[in-house]
Design a protein around this motif. Structure first.
Motif, short mmCIF file in Angstrom:
data_model
loop_
_atom_site.label_atom_id
_atom_site.label_comp_id
_atom_site.label_asym_id
_atom_site.label_seq_id
_atom_site.Cartn_x
_atom_site.Cartn_y
_atom_site.Cartn_z
N LYS A 84 -1.22 -16.26 9.13
CA LYS A 84 -1.90 -15.29 8.44
C LYS A 84 -1.52 -13.86 9.22
N LEU A 85 -1.65 -12.82 8.47
CA LEU A 85 -1.32 -11.48 9.10
C LEU A 85 -2.57 -10.71 8.70
N ILE A 86 -3.26 -10.29 10.07
CA ILE A 86 -4.54 -9.47 9.80
C ILE A 86 -4.17 -8.05 9.96
N LEU A 87 -4.68 -7.18 9.21
CA LEU A 87 -4.53 -5.57 9.09
C LEU A 87 -5.66 -5.01 9.42
N GLN A 88 -5.83 -3.91 10.36
CA GLN A 88 -7.16 -3.39 10.86
C GLN A 88 -6.93 -1.91 10.77
N GLU A 89 -7.96 -1.15 10.45
CA GLU A 89 -7.74 0.49 10.84
C GLU A 89 -6.89 1.00 9.66
N ASP A 90 -7.35 1.92 8.80
CA ASP A 90 -6.50 2.62 7.67
C ASP A 90 -5.39 1.82 6.89
N ASP A 96 3.89 -1.12 -7.47
CA ASP A 96 4.54 -0.10 -8.45
C ASP A 96 3.42 0.67 -9.24
N GLN A 97 2.17 0.21 -9.24
CA GLN A 97 1.18 1.02 -10.14
C GLN A 97 0.11 1.08 -9.33
N ASN A 98 -0.39 0.34 -8.09
CA ASN A 98 -1.52 0.71 -7.56
C ASN A 98 -1.70 1.00 -6.10
N ASN A 99 -2.60 1.69 -5.63
CA ASN A 99 -3.04 1.92 -4.26
C ASN A 99 -4.18 1.36 -3.82
N LEU A 100 -4.31 0.31 -2.69
CA LEU A 100 -5.60 -0.22 -2.49
C LEU A 100 -5.65 -0.07 -0.94
N THR A 101 -6.92 0.43 -0.78
CA THR A 101 -7.25 0.70 0.91
C THR A 101 -8.34 -0.01 1.05
N GLN A 117 -11.95 -6.00 2.90
CA GLN A 117 -13.36 -5.73 3.06
C GLN A 117 -13.70 -4.51 3.68
N GLY A 118 -14.76 -3.59 3.43
CA GLY A 118 -15.03 -2.43 3.92
C GLY A 118 -14.32 -1.30 3.36
N ASN A 119 -15.17 -0.52 2.74
CA ASN A 119 -14.48 0.82 2.05
C ASN A 119 -13.61 0.44 1.04
N VAL A 120 -13.50 -0.63 0.36
CA VAL A 120 -12.37 -1.03 -0.63
C VAL A 120 -12.26 0.16 -1.73
N LEU A 121 -11.17 0.57 -1.84
CA LEU A 121 -10.68 1.43 -2.83
C LEU A 121 -9.44 1.11 -3.68
N LEU A 122 -9.38 0.97 -5.04
CA LEU A 122 -8.39 0.92 -5.94
C LEU A 122 -8.07 1.97 -6.65
N LYS A 123 -6.96 2.64 -6.56
CA LYS A 123 -6.57 3.74 -7.41
C LYS A 123 -5.09 3.37 -8.18
N GLY A 124 -5.00 3.45 -9.31
CA GLY A 124 -3.92 3.06 -10.09
C GLY A 124 -3.76 3.49 -11.43
N LYS A 125 -2.43 2.90 -12.29
CA LYS A 125 -2.22 3.45 -13.53
C LYS A 125 -2.29 2.31 -14.45
N LEU A 126 -2.94 2.24 -15.57
CA LEU A 126 -2.98 1.03 -16.50
C LEU A 126 -1.59 0.75 -17.14
N PRO A 127 -1.34 -0.55 -17.31
CA PRO A 127 0.23 -0.70 -17.72
C PRO A 127 0.55 -0.15 -19.03
N GLN A 128 1.39 0.43 -19.14
CA GLN A 128 2.15 1.03 -20.18
C GLN A 128 1.30 2.17 -20.98
N SER A 129 0.58 2.75 -19.92
CA SER A 129 0.02 4.13 -20.15
C SER A 129 -0.21 4.98 -19.09
N GLU A 130 -0.60 6.03 -19.23
CA GLU A 130 -0.76 6.98 -17.89
C GLU A 130 -2.21 7.14 -18.00
#
Length: 296
Positions: A84-90, A96-101, A117-130
């Motif tokens: 496993k790879l553990i990523l921490q801090e920012d 191609d469609q989403n940004n997840l932090t 976990q912690g301050n989860v935020l997804l920002k993205g575009k819906l498939p085949q639309s804007e």
């Protein structure tokens, strides 16, 4: 995980601890002779058992379909046990469609699974639309190959329509599952919808994102549905076991012992249809359909 150093002279070894320290290292991993993970790190410490600590890293992972996910974090730890790879801090994940932090993300390479976990935020575009989607939560799980993301605990989100004149939708739930391939969102527990002028509550819900020209157009609420509509004509309330909403038509269909309360009257039937900003209620009782309007 193999290392490919950009400058081998920067390798430093600490014999007593058996640690190799690399500056500006390039690390990569192959799976079945195909690219699996690539990582660039400002500072990397490789231990005798190949456990690896990294700082200021950027990387890419590839699913079996060769779709790329980019990731970055201030700190990371690769552990042989559990692969496993553990990523921490920012921590940031991008496809191609989403940004997840999130504050922390663990990538299980053998399972093609990201847990965060912690301050989860997804920002993205819906498939085949804007149309744009945003989801907040305390925890998430993500499966790149299946293109499924699950969100847990105090989930809140919204969908913004491309056309400014179209109303979007705000939603809340205890848990949420988002399938990009099926263009569908499932919500479970303490579900809340807000699509002016309507607000609704239930135990379960669905949002279909790919109906009718690939636009947000259809949503369903199930189990103990409660509805409120506040408009220029006053306040209307409704109760049912199931609610189907058709956004483009501004229409809601109630079934499962539905009843509507407006102007001090209670309206019941087998199926009741109400429309935005309209006093007319369409009631289907047995095989008879009739319309009720204030002042009838």
């Amino acid at each position: 995980m193999k290392s490919n150093l950009t400058n081998p002279t920067r390798l430093k070894t600490t014999p007593e601890r058996r640690v190799s320290v690399l500056e500006d290292a390039k690390l990569y991993h192959l799976k079945g002779n195909k690219p699996h993970i690539f990582i660039s790190s400002k500072l990397t410490s490789i231990k005798k058992n190949n456990d690896t600590d990294m700082e200021s890293l950027e990387g890419r992972s590839f699913s079996s379909g060769q779709k790329e996910i980019k990731f970055s974090a201030k700190k990371a730890f690769f552990r042989i046990e559990g692969n496993k790879l553990i990523l921490q801090e920012d921590v940031e994940l991008n496809d191609d469609q989403n940004n997840l932090t999130a504050d922390q993300v663990i990538y299980y390479k053998d399972k093609d699974e990201f847990l965060g976990q912690g301050n989860v935020l997804l920002k993205g575009k819906l498939p085949q639309s804007e149309d744009r989607i945003e989801i907040k939560a305390k925890r998430f799980s993500h499966y790149p190959e299946k293109k499924i993301s699950n969100f847990y605990e105090d989930v809140r989100g919204n969908i913004h329509r491309k056309e400014q004149y179209r109303e979007g939708i705000d939603f809340k739930a205890n848990n949420l599952s988002y399938s990009q391939l099926k263009s569908k969102i499932n919500l479970v527990g303490a579900v809340f919808f807000n699509k002016p002028p309507f607000s609704a509550w239930s135990r379960r819900g669905e949002i279909h994102l790919n109906n009718y020209s690939n636009k947000l157009n259809y949503f369903v609420l199930n189990d103990d549905v409660r509805l409120r509509e506040k408009n220029k004509n006053g306040l209307r309330k409704a109760y049912a076991e199931r609610l189907e909403g058709k956004a483009s038509e501004g229409k809601l269909v109630l079934t499962g012992f539905p009843k509507v309360i407006q102007d001090g009257e209670v309206i019941k039937g087998n199926k009741i249809t109400i429309r935005e900003n309209s006093e007319v209620v369409e009631v289907e009782d047995a095989n008879t359909i009739f319309k009720i309007k204030k002042g009838r």
